[in-house]
Design a protein around this motif. Structure first.
Motif, short mmCIF file in Angstrom:
data_model
loop_
_atom_site.label_atom_id
_atom_site.label_comp_id
_atom_site.label_asym_id
_atom_site.label_seq_id
_atom_site.Cartn_x
_atom_site.Cartn_y
_atom_site.Cartn_z
N MET A 1 98.10 47.17 21.19
CA MET A 1 97.40 47.68 22.34
C MET A 1 95.92 47.31 22.29
SD MET A 1 99.01 49.11 24.54
CE MET A 1 100.61 49.55 24.95
N TYR A 2 95.31 47.30 23.43
CA TYR A 2 93.92 46.87 23.57
C TYR A 2 93.07 47.99 24.17
CZ TYR A 2 96.27 42.48 22.80
OH TYR A 2 97.04 41.47 22.27
N HIS A 3 93.17 49.15 23.60
CA HIS A 3 92.47 50.32 24.15
C HIS A 3 90.95 50.16 24.10
CE1 HIS A 3 96.29 52.26 24.48
NE2 HIS A 3 96.47 52.29 23.16
N LEU A 4 90.43 49.62 23.02
CA LEU A 4 88.98 49.47 22.90
C LEU A 4 88.45 48.44 23.89
CD1 LEU A 4 88.66 49.61 19.01
CD2 LEU A 4 88.11 51.42 20.66
N THR A 5 89.17 47.34 24.02
CA THR A 5 88.76 46.31 24.99
C THR A 5 88.85 46.85 26.41
OG1 THR A 5 89.44 44.56 23.48
CG2 THR A 5 89.23 43.96 25.80
N ALA A 6 89.87 47.65 26.69
CA ALA A 6 89.99 48.27 28.01
C ALA A 6 88.81 49.20 28.27
CB ALA A 6 91.31 49.03 28.12
N LEU A 7 88.42 49.97 27.27
CA LEU A 7 87.28 50.88 27.42
C LEU A 7 85.99 50.10 27.68
CD1 LEU A 7 86.08 53.71 27.36
CD2 LEU A 7 85.92 53.49 24.86
N VAL A 8 85.78 49.03 26.95
CA VAL A 8 84.58 48.21 27.15
C VAL A 8 84.59 47.57 28.53
CG1 VAL A 8 83.39 46.11 26.37
CG2 VAL A 8 84.10 47.83 24.71
N ALA A 63 86.70 35.98 28.72
CA ALA A 63 86.44 35.68 27.31
C ALA A 63 86.70 36.91 26.44
CB ALA A 63 85.02 35.17 27.13
N LEU A 64 86.27 38.08 26.91
CA LEU A 64 86.50 39.33 26.19
C LEU A 64 88.00 39.55 25.97
CD1 LEU A 64 85.40 42.17 25.20
CD2 LEU A 64 85.86 42.94 27.56
N TRP A 65 88.78 39.43 27.03
CA TRP A 65 90.21 39.71 26.92
C TRP A 65 90.97 38.66 26.12
CZ3 TRP A 65 92.93 43.94 27.43
CH2 TRP A 65 92.29 45.03 28.01
N LEU A 66 90.60 37.40 26.29
CA LEU A 66 91.27 36.36 25.50
C LEU A 66 90.93 36.51 24.02
CD1 LEU A 66 90.90 33.41 27.98
CD2 LEU A 66 93.04 34.51 27.26
N PHE A 67 89.68 36.87 23.73
CA PHE A 67 89.29 37.12 22.34
C PHE A 67 90.10 38.29 21.78
CE2 PHE A 67 86.81 38.58 18.79
CZ PHE A 67 86.08 37.49 18.35
N ALA A 68 90.26 39.35 22.56
CA ALA A 68 91.03 40.51 22.11
C ALA A 68 92.47 40.14 21.82
CB ALA A 68 90.97 41.63 23.15
N VAL A 69 93.08 39.36 22.70
CA VAL A 69 94.48 38.98 22.54
C VAL A 69 94.67 38.07 21.33
CG1 VAL A 69 96.35 37.62 23.61
CG2 VAL A 69 95.07 39.31 24.97
N TYR A 70 93.81 37.08 21.18
CA TYR A 70 94.01 36.07 20.15
C TYR A 70 93.35 36.41 18.81
CZ TYR A 70 96.26 32.91 23.38
OH TYR A 70 97.15 32.34 24.24
#
Length: 129
Positions: A1-8, A63-70
């Motif tokens: 899950m990407y909760h922190l990235t979603a919050l940012v 860029a934020l989301w792709l960084f989070a995923v990869y």
């Protein structure tokens, strides 16, 4: 899950919303009537802050989301917070004078580049495996 990235992501959108409210507030305060895009130095700077933030969102958010995923949620979120801090520093400096916007701009550019280059590197590494 990407909760922190979603919050940012939500915080970045909230900051952009804040810049829009600030433009509206300064439009009223300085008497710059719609649809004018300029007319008073305080309004002009507020408008440029909002537009520059908008101009960077399509660079920053993917860029934020792709960084989070990869690479990882926590590191992406941390760099995202740095980007937001850069935008806040930019807002404070540019609100005072155009010449004071450089530090905030540099912080957010660095954060965006780290996110973009990290995501690109991670994608390329997976492609060549």
């Amino acid at each position: 899950m990407y909760h922190l990235t979603a919050l940012v992501t939500l915080l970045a959108i909230a900051f952009y919303f804040f810049t829009a409210i600030n433009v509206s507030r300064l439009r009223t305060k300085t008497g710059v009537k719609v649809p004018a895009m300029s007319g008073h130095p305080d309004f002009d700077r507020a408008f440029r802050i909002q537009m520059n933030t908008l101009e960077w969102m399509p660079i920053f958010l993917p860029a934020l989301w792709l960084f989070a995923v990869y690479i990882g949620d926590a590191i992406a979120a941390g760099m995202g917070v740095v980007w937001i801090i850069g935008r806040i520093v930019y807002f404070v400096g540019y609100s005072q004078a155009a010449a004071k916007r450089g530090t905030g701009f540099a912080i957010q550019v660095l954060a965006a580049l780290v996110l973009w280059m990290g995501a690109l590197g991670a994608v390329v590494l997976r492609l060549v495996k």
